[in-house]
Design a protein around this motif. Sequence first.
Motif, PDB file in Angstrom:
ATOM      1  N   ARG A 187     115.194  99.976  36.717  1.00 53.42           N
ATOM      2  CA  ARG A 187     116.335  99.194  37.193  1.00 53.42           C
ATOM      3  C   ARG A 187     117.634 100.006  37.188  1.00 53.42           C
ATOM      4  O   ARG A 187     118.447  99.907  38.104  1.00 53.42           O
TER       5      ARG A 187
ATOM      6  N   LYS B  93     117.558 102.579  39.999  1.00 48.50           N
ATOM      7  CA  LYS B  93     117.727 101.874  41.268  1.00 48.50           C
ATOM      8  C   LYS B  93     119.197 101.493  41.452  1.00 48.50           C
ATOM      9  O   LYS B  93     119.749 101.624  42.557  1.00 48.50           O
TER      10      LYS B  93
ATOM     11  N   CYS C 218     121.392  95.293  40.143  1.00 52.75           N
ATOM     12  CA  CYS C 218     120.365  96.059  39.428  1.00 52.75           C
ATOM     13  C   CYS C 218     120.854  96.482  38.046  1.00 52.75           C
ATOM     14  O   CYS C 218     120.082  96.476  37.085  1.00 52.75           O
TER      15      CYS C 218
END
Length: 133
Positions: free
Chosen positions: A59, A62, A78
């Motif tokens: 996460r 990203k 994110c």
Amino acid sequence: LDYEKLSRMAAECGARFPHRPFGNLVEGMVAYRHGRFQETINRTANYRQGNPKDMVLARLYKAMAYQQLGRSELAAECLEEGKQEIANRCPSPTGFKSQYQHPTIVWCIVQTVLREAESVVAGEAVARPPSTS
């Protein structure tokens, strides 16, 4: 940092664990370091299983990749997901069990990447792809 060696090692990891999400995560992390942000997003997009550290790292990487591509709303989403994963899965150096890695080391890794992600998403840091000269 030898980016070519890092890329080879990531590819070997991916080939060694083709059906495990960890190999894909490693390749996504290396893609980020190479400035291949869309590849990072693609490789971390569906990471919903694995150990707590890997779920958090997916996460956070990203989030950084989205920010580098100018998609700040998705980056912030994110990043928030990553923070929630940290709160739920590895809130402290002793706040979880890991059969593979020492919890204190995992916590330090997660906190280091979290700080980088917060800085990138806030617009304070920019990824620097390797020099080709």
